[in-house]
Scaffold this motif. Structure first.
Motif, PDB file in Angstrom:
ATOM      1  N   ALA A  69     -19.079  -0.207   3.663  1.00 19.20           N
ATOM      2  CA  ALA A  69     -18.812  -0.023   2.236  1.00 19.20           C
ATOM      3  C   ALA A  69     -17.527   0.759   2.034  1.00 19.20           C
ATOM      4  O   ALA A  69     -16.786   0.533   1.084  1.00 19.20           O
ATOM      5  CB  ALA A  69     -19.984   0.703   1.583  1.00 19.20           C
ATOM      6  N   GLY A  70     -17.251   1.678   2.939  1.00 17.88           N
ATOM      7  CA  GLY A  70     -16.041   2.476   2.824  1.00 17.88           C
ATOM      8  C   GLY A  70     -14.808   1.750   3.328  1.00 17.88           C
ATOM      9  O   GLY A  70     -13.718   2.304   3.320  1.00 17.88           O
ATOM     10  N   GLY A  71     -15.005   0.518   3.767  1.00 17.10           N
ATOM     11  CA  GLY A  71     -13.864  -0.268   4.220  1.00 17.10           C
ATOM     12  C   GLY A  71     -13.298   0.201   5.549  1.00 17.10           C
ATOM     13  O   GLY A  71     -12.129  -0.012   5.844  1.00 17.10           O
ATOM     14  N   LYS A 111      -7.802  -5.294   6.273  1.00 21.13           N
ATOM     15  CA  LYS A 111      -9.077  -5.895   5.906  1.00 21.13           C
ATOM     16  C   LYS A 111      -9.865  -6.175   7.200  1.00 21.13           C
ATOM     17  O   LYS A 111      -9.286  -6.455   8.243  1.00 21.13           O
ATOM     18  CB  LYS A 111      -8.858  -7.190   5.136  1.00 21.13           C
ATOM     19  CG  LYS A 111      -8.079  -8.235   5.939  1.00 21.13           C
ATOM     20  CD  LYS A 111      -7.954  -9.528   5.163  1.00 21.13           C
ATOM     21  CE  LYS A 111      -7.450 -10.611   6.037  1.00 21.13           C
ATOM     22  NZ  LYS A 111      -6.257 -10.911   6.434  1.00 21.13           N
ATOM     23  N   ALA A 112     -11.155  -6.069   7.088  1.00 22.71           N
ATOM     24  CA  ALA A 112     -11.966  -6.191   8.289  1.00 22.71           C
ATOM     25  C   ALA A 112     -12.892  -7.396   8.210  1.00 22.71           C
ATOM     26  O   ALA A 112     -14.056  -7.275   7.873  1.00 22.71           O
ATOM     27  CB  ALA A 112     -12.778  -4.913   8.481  1.00 22.71           C
TER      28      ALA A 112
END
Lengths: 349, 349
Positions: free
Chosen positions: A143-145, A318-319
DNA sequence: TCAAATAATTGGATCGTTCCAAATTTGTCA
DNA sequence: TGACAAATTTGGAACGATCCAATTATTTGA
């Protein structure tokens, strides 16, 4: 001793420039004049300035912290120690530092450790999850990227990248090799049955037996702790069977070493009286006597690859989860009686 | 994914209090009303707030960062892996986290790593220095008032605390034990001669031989890399002597395992045909076959003690160097032929 | 030589937290 | 009930860096 901290302002003052210029010098900007840069650098050295990454990091919330976390489930297993070394190598040369923690297979500890790492603002995490880790445990990170790369073990349902080795294929090759040497009763020793890795390897074992038309005997599958001591215990059990196996594939190298120890305790010579194959190819595998035939995973290389994957994701910003299965290869050494030895022995008959 | 960061101000706003109150709650101050505290905590959880230690640390320059660094010279040696685990244990439970790095015996790498750690504001460092480390390499840390505890290896002239094991005494006990078992030609195998540890252990070996009126033969001292492979090489050399030794004390357990491997390659059984004693008491020492007689250093315990010493200095705020020599004890197992075996064998003559 | 372009420098504002002194609320007792 | 103490709460000013827009110094070209 505990003198006042030297800051950019101090440097600026001493060098007769503004703090902005000093900042520019620090980040190697081409905008600053060479003469000025040199002058500032001299002062920096003179005053013994140390860069405060915490402060820098605060301002540039967009950019990252130059810290990557790595948590492993058992650092005393040299597989993970080597993995960590591999990670450290590439991470270090990319200008990052490594936060390493050991969970000892405790999910609680793992939770604490990951929370702590988040507070410190890691820009990515390489995780070899403790047994029993669930997708929910990674929710916060995702959620925290924050990019996460799972290594060795996968977590069902977690939307993170993973880098695992070809457990199924590796074990299949190992069993086929033993069958090719003429073994009929091949045991599968060690490992905890409630892990994905165990089941993948076990499946490889079963499939290979089927391939070569050998029956699967459940009593030949002996689980144990994936450690040297576990290996001793497992071979002990296997040797107590009415019909003993003549060869064994082991959950990992640690187990395989334990199996060798246990064989010697029974006056059996590993590699001659009993064939042993490991999994991982820890460094000691080549120097041990007999040198261990094993499925080479190259833990250090795996660490390097994991780190590269993570850095790629960090840089991309981005993951998107990608699952990589890293290929393995069987390295034939002495612990299973080489093919040549076998042929020679047969020709003597 | 990369949502806005949640800060104390957001919490404050959502909970209807001021950011100061939120801060108070975060640090568990008794000043805030229980009702308020509960309310704030609920919001914290709801919004998924993560504490920003970097920012906190910036303000409270007096207090410390809750990070301690640990750098070791060879993480793939399980001695150091265990040491790190020991450190992690106490450090973790004191609310700190561990920055671990591996130098692989490179002073350059070590310099980089330490610099990087300083930038991140470690509040203390546990260091197992790379070979060739000089007191000057620690000058910055000392000048900055950052407590340092050297482990395993000492650095001449450095004004930092150190925790080393009783190398001299341990090796002396080992040699005396072998002499007591009737051995006359005892080799000293493995280790790099340019380290303090090597020389302390070697001196213990020499003194013990003198104590029991045995001559010191220089050819029985064979140095090598302090690894398993090094052990193989060392015993190889030792066995090629005209007059072979009948027993060996080894620089460390890794070497001892290598020596056992090398003996087997010569069809000699460690513990029966040749006595081997290690140093360190790595976990594998007890499960190996034959179980390794060794000088127990308890690497994990050493890590714990080092961490405690460091935390003490951090809390005291001043770092007066103290040098602790941690005692060791000989653990007699199977690799040297136990005293009982020996007696039995003698009674048969 | 002067305007325009380029190079180099700079003063705030800002990141997310803690600290401080001051303000507000609540409680106590005569 | 009013005065005083104790318990809570709070708004700014830090911490040490970076960013941005704006300023100043230096070149360039006709």
């Amino acid at each position: 001793m505990g003198r006042e901290r030297v800051t950019v302002v101090d440097i600026a003052h001493a060098a007769g420039v503004s703090k902005s210029t000093v900042s520019l010098v620090l980040q190697g900007s081409p905008l600053v004049n060479d003469g000025t840069r040199a002058k500032v650098n001299v002062v920096i050295r003179e005053l013994g300035y140390v860069y405060n990454r915490g402060a820098a990091n605060l301002r540039q919330a967009n950019s990252k912290s130059k810290i990557i976390g790595i948590v492993v489930n058992d650092l005393t297993n040299s597989f993970f120690a080597e993995l960590a070394v591999g990670v450290d190598m590439v991470v270090q040369s990319a200008g990052y530092v490594q936060f390493l923690s050991n969970t000892g297979e405790s999910v609680d500890r793992q939770r604490e450790v990951i929370a702590s790492m988040r507070e410190h603002g890691i820009s990515g995490l390489i995780l070899s999850p403790a047994r029993g880790t669930e997708a929910a445990d990674l929710k916060g990170l995702v959620a925290g990227g924050i990019p996460v790369v799972n290594v060795v073990r996968q977590i069902a349902g977690a939307r993170v990248s993973s880098l695992i080795s070809d457990n199924h294929g590796g074990m299949r090759d190992a069993v086929r090799h033993l069958a090719g040497l003429g073994h009929h009763r091949i045991a599968f020793l060690g490992g905890f049955p409630d892990t994905a890795v165990f089941n993948e390897r076990l499946q490889g074992y079963r499939d290979a037996l089927a391939d070569v038309d050998l029956a699967v005997h459940d009593e030949l599958v002996v689980s144990s702790a994936p450690s040297r001591a576990g290996g001793v215990a497992a071979i002990e059990r296997a040797l107590s069977l009415r019909e003993r196996p003549t060869a064994a594939v082991c959950f990992n190298d640690a187990v395989a070493f334990g199996v060798c120890d246990g064989l010697r305790a029974h006056r059996l010579n590993p590699g001659e009286d009993f064939a042993v194959i490991g999994f991982d190819d820890v460094i000691e595998a080549q120097t041990a006597v007999p040198a261990l035939t094993t499925v080479s995973v190259d833990p250090q290389g795996m660490g390097r690859r994991a780190a590269q994957l993570l850095l790629k994701q960090i840089n991309a910003g981005k993951a998107d989860a990608e699952a990589i299965v890293s290929s393995v290869r069987l390295v034939v050494r002495q612990s299973c009686g080489s093919a040549i030895d076998k042929r020679e022995r047969l020709s003597l008959l």
